[in-house]
Motif scaffolding. Structure first.
Motif, PDB file in Angstrom:
ATOM      1  N   VAL A 182       0.872  -1.167   0.000  1.00 44.19           N
ATOM      2  CA  VAL A 182       0.000   0.000   0.000  1.00 44.19           C
ATOM      3  C   VAL A 182       0.910   1.217   0.000  1.00 44.19           C
ATOM      4  N   LYS A 183       0.806   1.987  -1.048  1.00 39.53           N
ATOM      5  CA  LYS A 183       1.726   3.107  -1.275  1.00 39.53           C
ATOM      6  C   LYS A 183       0.965   4.424  -1.178  1.00 39.53           C
ATOM      7  N   GLU A 184       1.456   5.313  -0.334  1.00 41.10           N
ATOM      8  CA  GLU A 184       0.837   6.626  -0.192  1.00 41.10           C
ATOM      9  C   GLU A 184       1.473   7.578  -1.198  1.00 41.10           C
ATOM     10  N   GLY A 185       0.671   7.978  -2.191  1.00 42.08           N
ATOM     11  CA  GLY A 185       1.151   8.939  -3.169  1.00 42.08           C
ATOM     12  C   GLY A 185       0.909  10.353  -2.697  1.00 42.08           C
ATOM     13  N   VAL A 186       1.190  11.323  -3.546  1.00 40.52           N
ATOM     14  CA  VAL A 186       0.998  12.725  -3.191  1.00 40.52           C
ATOM     15  C   VAL A 186      -0.485  13.026  -3.006  1.00 40.52           C
ATOM     16  N   LYS A 187      -1.287  12.560  -3.969  1.00 37.51           N
ATOM     17  CA  LYS A 187      -2.727  12.790  -3.894  1.00 37.51           C
ATOM     18  C   LYS A 187      -3.530  11.496  -3.899  1.00 37.51           C
ATOM     19  N   THR A 188      -2.840  10.383  -4.069  1.00 34.91           N
ATOM     20  CA  THR A 188      -3.525   9.109  -4.272  1.00 34.91           C
ATOM     21  C   THR A 188      -2.914   8.024  -3.402  1.00 34.91           C
ATOM     22  N   ARG A 189      -3.759   7.140  -2.918  1.00 31.55           N
ATOM     23  CA  ARG A 189      -3.299   5.959  -2.188  1.00 31.55           C
ATOM     24  C   ARG A 189      -3.400   4.769  -3.135  1.00 31.55           C
ATOM     25  N   PHE A 190      -2.286   4.055  -3.330  1.00 29.76           N
ATOM     26  CA  PHE A 190      -2.253   2.919  -4.250  1.00 29.76           C
ATOM     27  C   PHE A 190      -2.284   1.601  -3.487  1.00 29.76           C
ATOM     28  N   ALA A 191      -3.164   0.696  -3.919  1.00 29.12           N
ATOM     29  CA  ALA A 191      -3.096  -0.693  -3.483  1.00 29.12           C
ATOM     30  C   ALA A 191      -2.479  -1.466  -4.644  1.00 29.12           C
ATOM     31  N   ILE A 192      -1.237  -1.887  -4.470  1.00 31.49           N
ATOM     32  CA  ILE A 192      -0.512  -2.583  -5.525  1.00 31.49           C
ATOM     33  C   ILE A 192      -0.673  -4.078  -5.303  1.00 31.49           C
ATOM     34  N   PHE A 194      -6.775  -1.477 -12.238  1.00 33.42           N
ATOM     35  CA  PHE A 194      -8.085  -2.116 -12.142  1.00 33.42           C
ATOM     36  C   PHE A 194      -9.167  -1.168 -11.627  1.00 33.42           C
ATOM     37  N   GLY A 195      -8.800   0.069 -11.371  1.00 37.64           N
ATOM     38  CA  GLY A 195      -9.789   1.036 -10.927  1.00 37.64           C
ATOM     39  C   GLY A 195      -9.153   2.152 -10.123  1.00 37.64           C
ATOM     40  N   LYS A 196      -9.702   3.346 -10.277  1.00 34.70           N
ATOM     41  CA  LYS A 196      -9.170   4.512  -9.587  1.00 34.70           C
ATOM     42  C   LYS A 196     -10.179   5.038  -8.574  1.00 34.70           C
ATOM     43  N   ALA A 197      -9.655   5.510  -7.444  1.00 34.45           N
ATOM     44  CA  ALA A 197     -10.459   6.120  -6.382  1.00 34.45           C
ATOM     45  C   ALA A 197     -11.608   5.202  -5.961  1.00 34.45           C
ATOM     46  N   LEU A 198     -11.281   3.926  -5.766  1.00 33.68           N
ATOM     47  CA  LEU A 198     -12.298   2.956  -5.346  1.00 33.68           C
ATOM     48  C   LEU A 198     -12.459   2.987  -3.832  1.00 33.68           C
ATOM     49  N   ASP A 199     -13.706   3.025  -3.366  1.00 39.18           N
ATOM     50  CA  ASP A 199     -13.990   2.951  -1.935  1.00 39.18           C
ATOM     51  C   ASP A 199     -13.939   1.494  -1.510  1.00 39.18           C
ATOM     52  N   LEU A 200     -12.892   1.131  -0.774  1.00 38.98           N
ATOM     53  CA  LEU A 200     -12.692  -0.269  -0.376  1.00 38.98           C
ATOM     54  C   LEU A 200     -12.344  -0.348   1.099  1.00 38.98           C
ATOM     55  N   PRO A 201     -12.696  -1.462   1.747  1.00 41.04           N
ATOM     56  CA  PRO A 201     -12.234  -1.670   3.126  1.00 41.04           C
ATOM     57  C   PRO A 201     -10.716  -1.575   3.180  1.00 41.04           C
ATOM     58  N   GLU A 202     -10.209  -1.066   4.292  1.00 47.54           N
ATOM     59  CA  GLU A 202      -8.775  -0.805   4.415  1.00 47.54           C
ATOM     60  C   GLU A 202      -7.947  -2.009   3.959  1.00 47.54           C
ATOM     61  N   MET A 203      -6.972  -1.734   3.103  1.00 46.25           N
ATOM     62  CA  MET A 203      -6.128  -2.767   2.512  1.00 46.25           C
ATOM     63  C   MET A 203      -4.781  -2.792   3.218  1.00 46.25           C
ATOM     64  N   LYS A 204      -4.249  -3.990   3.386  1.00 42.79           N
ATOM     65  CA  LYS A 204      -2.892  -4.127   3.919  1.00 42.79           C
ATOM     66  C   LYS A 204      -2.194  -5.268   3.197  1.00 42.79           C
ATOM     67  N   ARG A 205      -0.884  -5.298   3.310  1.00 45.03           N
ATOM     68  CA  ARG A 205      -0.095  -6.307   2.632  1.00 45.03           C
ATOM     69  C   ARG A 205      -0.604  -7.707   2.989  1.00 45.03           C
ATOM     70  N   GLY A 206      -0.769  -8.534   1.955  1.00 45.79           N
ATOM     71  CA  GLY A 206      -1.193  -9.904   2.159  1.00 45.79           C
ATOM     72  C   GLY A 206      -2.681 -10.135   2.057  1.00 45.79           C
ATOM     73  N   ASP A 207      -3.473  -9.068   2.042  1.00 47.91           N
ATOM     74  CA  ASP A 207      -4.919  -9.239   1.910  1.00 47.91           C
ATOM     75  C   ASP A 207      -5.261  -9.888   0.576  1.00 47.91           C
ATOM     76  N   PHE A 208      -6.252 -10.766   0.604  1.00 48.11           N
ATOM     77  CA  PHE A 208      -6.752 -11.343  -0.639  1.00 48.11           C
ATOM     78  C   PHE A 208      -7.763 -10.398  -1.282  1.00 48.11           C
ATOM     79  N   VAL A 209      -7.635 -10.258  -2.582  1.00 52.70           N
ATOM     80  CA  VAL A 209      -8.509  -9.383  -3.365  1.00 52.70           C
ATOM     81  C   VAL A 209      -9.137 -10.217  -4.473  1.00 52.70           C
ATOM     82  N   ALA A 210     -10.441 -10.036  -4.670  1.00 49.60           N
ATOM     83  CA  ALA A 210     -11.129 -10.689  -5.789  1.00 49.60           C
ATOM     84  C   ALA A 210     -11.526  -9.631  -6.804  1.00 49.60           C
ATOM     85  N   ILE A 211     -11.155  -9.870  -8.043  1.00 52.46           N
ATOM     86  CA  ILE A 211     -11.637  -9.047  -9.149  1.00 52.46           C
ATOM     87  C   ILE A 211     -12.745  -9.851  -9.800  1.00 52.46           C
ATOM     88  N   ARG A 212     -13.965  -9.362  -9.665  1.00 49.34           N
ATOM     89  CA  ARG A 212     -15.152 -10.129  -9.976  1.00 49.34           C
ATOM     90  C   ARG A 212     -15.483 -10.100 -11.473  1.00 49.34           C
TER      91      ARG A 212
END
Length: 384
Positions: A283-293, A339-357
């Protein structure tokens, strides 16, 4: 509702495709139930997903198969689809592909141009056979979808234009190794407004009267596919409304005695049963954006990069967490790997499983090895 067995996922290398086989079974059964009400014939569009287990399940349900390459014909035959249920479309059929279809006496070639018709006739003559053909007609019906997946307008490369039909028919009457079966259409993909299919029906009615006036009876009316799904809320609409879809054609097609209606459904059959499962790397904190990589990228699911398509992204590990905004991106060295910008998602942390539906269509089948990445494996709800 698709259940994701997180504990079992922990033993697997991400990214991978996960298929809900119960949902696939439910979808296929409903397609059969609704189409059989009107004696409609359904061919599965193999380009949507060519996974062996998916194809075997579809074959068991008695579907035909719609192919757009010789390689797809080979795969269909290997799985056990019978040639009399195979139809072959495609704007650029190579000689060997046509010869393969002729060798196995497939049900129909959906012809897209006059030069193609002449080549099919020549190759059929060489093989001592007569090829069954339908004309793929470009009806100039706007499907109101993304311009990359609109196929029924005058400026699209697909099909025979209305202005060329007379010439094609006149030439066909001179050819001795093709046999006219009917008309074929496909106006586009991911169509959710059923009025577009109503418009197609009305155009087909006009065209078949035109053919009959020229002493050609279209025994087969192939309306193609294109029926869309709900990418935004797959849990609420896991199975498309096939009842309303098929009823449009029942209500608005003016069928003559002896005619058959054929469909070529792909996305609507398999999309919702497939999911791309990934893990959060950083999870990378950008200048204006938070990235979930995440570790899935455009090599695993290219639709967002190619079509600007939207897929629902779910945090499977922390579904009830505090919502934050994320740009969900992959590891590929391309800015389009998102896969999407400015998505409202539950807090993400390293190792979390993500499903792209809703990734069961045009997902696994379009995987690439760009960046020399390994192809993702596939797992199934009934065997995992």
């Amino acid at each position: 509702m698709t259940v994701f067995p997180i504990e079992k996922f922990k033993k697997l290398q991400t990214p991978f495709y996960y298929y809900d086989m119960d949902l696939l079974e439910k979808t296929l059964s409903l397609v059969n139930e609704e189409s059989e009400k009107y004696d409609f014939n359904v061919h599965y569009a193999i380009k949507a997903n060519a996974n062996d287990r998916i194809l075997e399940k579809i074959r068991q349900k008695g579907f035909g198969i719609d192919c757009v390459s010789g390689y797809e014909i080979k795969k269909a035959l290997e799985i056990g689809f019978t040639p009399d249920g195979i139809v072959f479309a495609g704007v650029g059929k190579a000689d060997w592909e046509i010869e393969l279809g002729l060798k196995h006496d497939i049900a129909c070639f959906n012809v897209e141009s006059l030069p193609e018709l002449e080549i099919i006739n020549e190759l059929a003559q060489n093989a001592g056979k007569k090829a069954r053909v339908a004309f793929r007609i470009n009806p100039n019906v706007n499907a109101n979808t993304h311009h990359y997946i609109t196929t029924g307008l005058d400026e699209n490369k697909f099909g025979i234009s209305m202005t060329d039909l007379e010439k094609v028919i006149d030439r066909m009457k001179e050819l001795n190794h093709v046999e006219f079966e009917g008309m074929h259409f496909h106006i586009g993909s991911q169509i959710t407004d059923l009025d577009n299919f109503k418009d197609l029906c009305l155009r087909i009615n006009e065209l078949q009267d035109w053919f009959i006036s020229r002493h050609l009876f279209p025994r087969i009316i192939n309306v193609g596919g294109g029926f869309g799904i709900d990418y935004e809320d797959p849990e609420s609409h896991p199975v498309p409304d096939f009842s309303s879809y098929f009823k449009v054609f029942k209500d608005f097609l003016d069928l003559k005695s002896g005619q058959e209606v054929h469909f070529e459904l792909g996305r609507s059959v398999v999309a919702q049963c497939g999911n791309l499962i990934s893990r959060v790397l950083y999870v990378k904190e950008g200048v204006k954006t938070r990235f979930a990589i995440i570790d899935a990228g455009m090599t695993d699911l290219i639709r967002p990069a190619l079509y600007q398509a939207s897929h629902k992204v779910q945090n499977l590990t922390n579904p009830g967490g505090e919502k934050k905004k994320y740009d969900v991106v992959g590891p590929i060295c391309e800015s389009s790997d998102s896969f999407g910008k400015a998505l409202d998602l539950p807090e993400m942390k390293r190792g979390d499983f993500v499903a792209i539906r809703s990734a069961g269509a045009y997902g696994e089948v379009m995987v690439s090895r760009y960046n020399l990445r390994e192809e993702p494996k596939a797992y199934y709800s009934d065997t995992i």
